[in-house]
Motif scaffolding. Sequence first.
Motif, PDB file in Angstrom:
ATOM      1  N   MET A   1       0.841  -1.206   0.000  1.00  0.00           N
ATOM      2  CA  MET A   1       0.000   0.000   0.000  1.00  0.00           C
ATOM      3  C   MET A   1       0.871   1.249   0.000  1.00  0.00           C
ATOM      4  SD  MET A   1      -3.109  -1.223   0.042  1.00  0.00           S
ATOM      5  CE  MET A   1      -4.224  -0.004   0.720  1.00  0.00           C
ATOM      6  N   SER A   2       0.399   2.316  -0.611  1.00  0.00           N
ATOM      7  CA  SER A   2       1.173   3.540  -0.714  1.00  0.00           C
ATOM      8  C   SER A   2       1.356   4.193   0.643  1.00  0.00           C
ATOM      9  CB  SER A   2       0.452   4.509  -1.659  1.00  0.00           C
ATOM     10  OG  SER A   2       1.074   5.765  -1.624  1.00  0.00           O
ATOM     11  N   ALA A   3       2.492   4.841   0.823  1.00  0.00           N
ATOM     12  CA  ALA A   3       2.747   5.570   2.057  1.00  0.00           C
ATOM     13  C   ALA A   3       1.899   6.835   2.118  1.00  0.00           C
ATOM     14  CB  ALA A   3       4.223   5.915   2.164  1.00  0.00           C
ATOM     15  N   THR A   4       1.502   7.338   0.977  1.00  0.00           N
ATOM     16  CA  THR A   4       0.642   8.512   0.906  1.00  0.00           C
ATOM     17  C   THR A   4      -0.801   8.055   0.895  1.00  0.00           C
ATOM     18  OG1 THR A   4       2.306   9.685  -0.397  1.00  0.00           O
ATOM     19  CG2 THR A   4       0.072  10.580  -0.406  1.00  0.00           C
ATOM     20  N   ARG A   5      -1.554   8.479   1.928  1.00  0.00           N
ATOM     21  CA  ARG A   5      -2.913   7.967   2.087  1.00  0.00           C
ATOM     22  C   ARG A   5      -3.904   9.121   2.038  1.00  0.00           C
ATOM     23  NH1 ARG A   5      -3.616   2.250   3.016  1.00  0.00           N
ATOM     24  NH2 ARG A   5      -5.142   2.816   4.620  1.00  0.00           N
ATOM     25  N   MET A   6      -4.116   9.662   0.861  1.00  0.00           N
ATOM     26  CA  MET A   6      -4.979  10.830   0.713  1.00  0.00           C
ATOM     27  C   MET A   6      -6.452  10.521   0.935  1.00  0.00           C
ATOM     28  SD  MET A   6      -3.250  12.875  -2.506  1.00  0.00           S
ATOM     29  CE  MET A   6      -4.276  14.338  -2.275  1.00  0.00           C
ATOM     30  N   LEU A   7      -6.818   9.242   0.876  1.00  0.00           N
ATOM     31  CA  LEU A   7      -8.233   8.873   0.998  1.00  0.00           C
ATOM     32  C   LEU A   7      -8.515   8.015   2.219  1.00  0.00           C
ATOM     33  CD1 LEU A   7      -9.112   8.116  -2.755  1.00  0.00           C
ATOM     34  CD2 LEU A   7      -9.406  10.250  -1.484  1.00  0.00           C
ATOM     35  N   ASP A   8      -7.652   8.056   3.212  1.00  0.00           N
ATOM     36  CA  ASP A   8      -7.866   7.264   4.423  1.00  0.00           C
ATOM     37  C   ASP A   8      -9.248   7.523   5.008  1.00  0.00           C
ATOM     38  OD1 ASP A   8      -5.866   5.467   4.999  1.00  0.00           O
ATOM     39  OD2 ASP A   8      -4.548   6.966   5.894  1.00  0.00           O
ATOM     40  N   GLY A   9      -9.979   6.446   5.272  1.00  0.00           N
ATOM     41  CA  GLY A   9     -11.280   6.540   5.913  1.00  0.00           C
ATOM     42  C   GLY A   9     -12.423   6.884   4.988  1.00  0.00           C
ATOM     43  N   LYS A  10     -12.141   7.152   3.735  1.00  0.00           N
ATOM     44  CA  LYS A  10     -13.204   7.530   2.806  1.00  0.00           C
ATOM     45  C   LYS A  10     -13.764   6.313   2.079  1.00  0.00           C
ATOM     46  CE  LYS A  10     -11.861  12.328   2.026  1.00  0.00           C
ATOM     47  NZ  LYS A  10     -12.990  12.833   2.838  1.00  0.00           N
ATOM     48  N   VAL A  11     -15.033   6.425   1.708  1.00  0.00           N
ATOM     49  CA  VAL A  11     -15.713   5.381   0.945  1.00  0.00           C
ATOM     50  C   VAL A  11     -16.028   5.937  -0.438  1.00  0.00           C
ATOM     51  CG1 VAL A  11     -17.728   3.877   0.803  1.00  0.00           C
ATOM     52  CG2 VAL A  11     -16.706   4.393   3.039  1.00  0.00           C
ATOM     53  N   VAL A  12     -15.612   5.196  -1.455  1.00  0.00           N
ATOM     54  CA  VAL A  12     -15.713   5.677  -2.827  1.00  0.00           C
ATOM     55  C   VAL A  12     -16.401   4.633  -3.704  1.00  0.00           C
ATOM     56  CG1 VAL A  12     -14.383   6.316  -4.876  1.00  0.00           C
ATOM     57  CG2 VAL A  12     -13.661   7.124  -2.614  1.00  0.00           C
ATOM     58  N   VAL A  13     -17.310   5.064  -4.538  1.00  0.00           N
ATOM     59  CA  VAL A  13     -17.915   4.228  -5.571  1.00  0.00           C
ATOM     60  C   VAL A  13     -17.254   4.569  -6.903  1.00  0.00           C
ATOM     61  CG1 VAL A  13     -19.986   3.823  -6.953  1.00  0.00           C
ATOM     62  CG2 VAL A  13     -20.161   3.924  -4.456  1.00  0.00           C
ATOM     63  N   VAL A  14     -16.809   3.549  -7.622  1.00  0.00           N
ATOM     64  CA  VAL A  14     -16.291   3.737  -8.972  1.00  0.00           C
ATOM     65  C   VAL A  14     -17.140   2.890  -9.906  1.00  0.00           C
ATOM     66  CG1 VAL A  14     -14.303   3.644 -10.507  1.00  0.00           C
ATOM     67  CG2 VAL A  14     -13.961   4.054  -8.052  1.00  0.00           C
ATOM     68  N   THR A  15     -17.844   3.528 -10.833  1.00  0.00           N
ATOM     69  CA  THR A  15     -18.672   2.778 -11.767  1.00  0.00           C
ATOM     70  C   THR A  15     -17.850   2.390 -12.989  1.00  0.00           C
ATOM     71  OG1 THR A  15     -19.500   4.694 -13.011  1.00  0.00           O
ATOM     72  CG2 THR A  15     -20.671   4.095 -10.983  1.00  0.00           C
ATOM     73  N   GLY A  16     -18.264   1.304 -13.631  1.00  0.00           N
ATOM     74  CA  GLY A  16     -17.503   0.807 -14.766  1.00  0.00           C
ATOM     75  C   GLY A  16     -16.088   0.444 -14.369  1.00  0.00           C
ATOM     76  N   ALA A  17     -15.932  -0.133 -13.184  1.00  0.00           N
ATOM     77  CA  ALA A  17     -14.603  -0.361 -12.602  1.00  0.00           C
ATOM     78  C   ALA A  17     -14.070  -1.767 -12.827  1.00  0.00           C
ATOM     79  CB  ALA A  17     -14.629  -0.056 -11.100  1.00  0.00           C
ATOM     80  N   GLY A  18     -14.729  -2.533 -13.682  1.00  0.00           N
ATOM     81  CA  GLY A  18     -14.263  -3.891 -13.928  1.00  0.00           C
ATOM     82  C   GLY A  18     -13.068  -3.974 -14.852  1.00  0.00           C
ATOM     83  N   GLY A  19     -12.707  -2.873 -15.485  1.00  0.00           N
ATOM     84  CA  GLY A  19     -11.564  -2.862 -16.388  1.00  0.00           C
ATOM     85  C   GLY A  19     -11.223  -1.449 -16.781  1.00  0.00           C
ATOM     86  N   GLY A  20     -10.146  -1.284 -17.533  1.00  0.00           N
ATOM     87  CA  GLY A  20      -9.779   0.004 -18.095  1.00  0.00           C
ATOM     88  C   GLY A  20      -9.552   1.087 -17.067  1.00  0.00           C
ATOM     89  N   ILE A  21     -10.034   2.292 -17.381  1.00  0.00           N
ATOM     90  CA  ILE A  21      -9.826   3.455 -16.527  1.00  0.00           C
ATOM     91  C   ILE A  21     -10.452   3.247 -15.153  1.00  0.00           C
ATOM     92  CG2 ILE A  21     -10.367   5.910 -16.253  1.00  0.00           C
ATOM     93  CD1 ILE A  21     -10.255   6.095 -19.351  1.00  0.00           C
ATOM     94  N   GLY A  22     -11.667   2.717 -15.123  1.00  0.00           N
ATOM     95  CA  GLY A  22     -12.345   2.511 -13.848  1.00  0.00           C
ATOM     96  C   GLY A  22     -11.584   1.585 -12.924  1.00  0.00           C
ATOM     97  N   ARG A  23     -11.047   0.508 -13.486  1.00  0.00           N
ATOM     98  CA  ARG A  23     -10.264  -0.431 -12.675  1.00  0.00           C
ATOM     99  C   ARG A  23      -9.061   0.258 -12.048  1.00  0.00           C
ATOM    100  NH1 ARG A  23      -5.592  -2.903 -14.032  1.00  0.00           N
ATOM    101  NH2 ARG A  23      -4.961  -4.722 -12.784  1.00  0.00           N
ATOM    102  N   ASP A  24      -8.328   1.029 -12.850  1.00  0.00           N
ATOM    103  CA  ASP A  24      -7.136   1.690 -12.319  1.00  0.00           C
ATOM    104  C   ASP A  24      -7.490   2.730 -11.268  1.00  0.00           C
ATOM    105  OD1 ASP A  24      -4.373   0.965 -13.513  1.00  0.00           O
ATOM    106  OD2 ASP A  24      -5.704   0.868 -15.233  1.00  0.00           O
ATOM    107  N   ILE A  25      -8.601   3.424 -11.443  1.00  0.00           N
ATOM    108  CA  ILE A  25      -9.026   4.386 -10.431  1.00  0.00           C
ATOM    109  C   ILE A  25      -9.407   3.665  -9.149  1.00  0.00           C
ATOM    110  CG2 ILE A  25     -10.809   6.063  -9.818  1.00  0.00           C
ATOM    111  CD1 ILE A  25     -10.807   6.939 -12.759  1.00  0.00           C
ATOM    112  N   ALA A  26     -10.132   2.551  -9.257  1.00  0.00           N
ATOM    113  CA  ALA A  26     -10.509   1.785  -8.077  1.00  0.00           C
ATOM    114  C   ALA A  26      -9.282   1.278  -7.329  1.00  0.00           C
ATOM    115  CB  ALA A  26     -11.411   0.621  -8.476  1.00  0.00           C
ATOM    116  N   LEU A  27      -8.314   0.731  -8.057  1.00  0.00           N
ATOM    117  CA  LEU A  27      -7.098   0.216  -7.422  1.00  0.00           C
ATOM    118  C   LEU A  27      -6.316   1.341  -6.758  1.00  0.00           C
ATOM    119  CD1 LEU A  27      -5.837  -2.259 -10.194  1.00  0.00           C
ATOM    120  CD2 LEU A  27      -6.932  -2.859  -8.022  1.00  0.00           C
ATOM    121  N   SER A  28      -6.211   2.480  -7.430  1.00  0.00           N
ATOM    122  CA  SER A  28      -5.459   3.600  -6.876  1.00  0.00           C
ATOM    123  C   SER A  28      -6.164   4.192  -5.662  1.00  0.00           C
ATOM    124  CB  SER A  28      -5.255   4.670  -7.949  1.00  0.00           C
ATOM    125  OG  SER A  28      -4.431   5.711  -7.491  1.00  0.00           O
ATOM    126  N   ALA A  29      -7.480   4.313  -5.731  1.00  0.00           N
ATOM    127  CA  ALA A  29      -8.223   4.833  -4.583  1.00  0.00           C
ATOM    128  C   ALA A  29      -8.013   3.936  -3.364  1.00  0.00           C
ATOM    129  CB  ALA A  29      -9.709   4.935  -4.924  1.00  0.00           C
TER     130      ALA A  29
END
Length: 306
Positions: A1-29
């Motif tokens: 996990m990244s040492a930088t935790r800009m989203l600690d404690g937050k809950v995020v929905v990413v739609t269309g996250a099964g692949g492509g851009i959405g997947r990478d955003i979900a993994l990064s979040a």
Amino acid sequence: MSATRMLDGKVVVVTGAGGGIGRDIALSAAAHGAMVVVNDIGAGLDGKGQDEGPAACVVQEIRSAGGEAVASLDSVADAEGAGRIVQVARDAFGRLDGIVNNAGILRDAFFHKMSDEEWDKVLKVHLYGSFNISRAAAPLFKEQQSGSLVHMTSTSGLIGNRAQANYSAAKLGIVGLSKSIALDMERFGVRSNCIAPFAWSRMISSIKVDTPEQEARVARLQQMTPAKVAPLAVYLLSDRASDVSGQIFSVRNNEIFLFSQPRPVRSVQRDDGWTPERIADHAMPALAASFHRLDVSSDVFTWDPV
């Protein structure tokens, strides 16, 4: 996990996250501390079919890396489905802090050959979908006096591309939707921004390639990975972006752009008013120097990505 935790404690929905851009955003979040609802119906590019596999795989990737995630298979195109996506976040993690409206399909066709179904389906997923889930989340965001919405727009709408009237209309509509959300929800601490991503993905792979210009455009897109888009999305979801709302950004490999928004560029005036003849003789010749050309995206972004 990244040492930088800009989203600690937050809950995020990413739609269309099964692949492509959405997947990478979900993994990064998730890598930056977020608990993620991975939404994807697992449909084909035409929007047909359903497969829980893509969302489940991304959930497993997040969990294997030490993060928290759950899957959602509901369609954003359905208002009740969007409500269930929001409820999944509440049931699994107790709250919701951000949404990335990324789900999309393509039904490319020249305008004069486009069917009602091709028009409706694309608007339902992109524009209606962004509205549906944003509206479903609005009461929660209002109650907690915070929230961030990140919508995926496109240079197809901002600039233009051929054979994409449905997609272009939906993507430019999303810009108007985002600005309205930013204005209406500002007093509740809710932010709304757009990203126009340049990235090769499964959806983009279906672009019609029937001219040398389209071939060149696709070749450039193939050099750009979805992972390049994720950092900006994570930032916009974070509290570090608390003063950023109503903006349109673009990511093109290692470049980040801020887009202009429509404003008057030139005017003409007559004290005694205008007639059609005067407009033809005087107004249009005076304004013509400031006309926009019939550009497509590749006419504007002519340089190679860095």
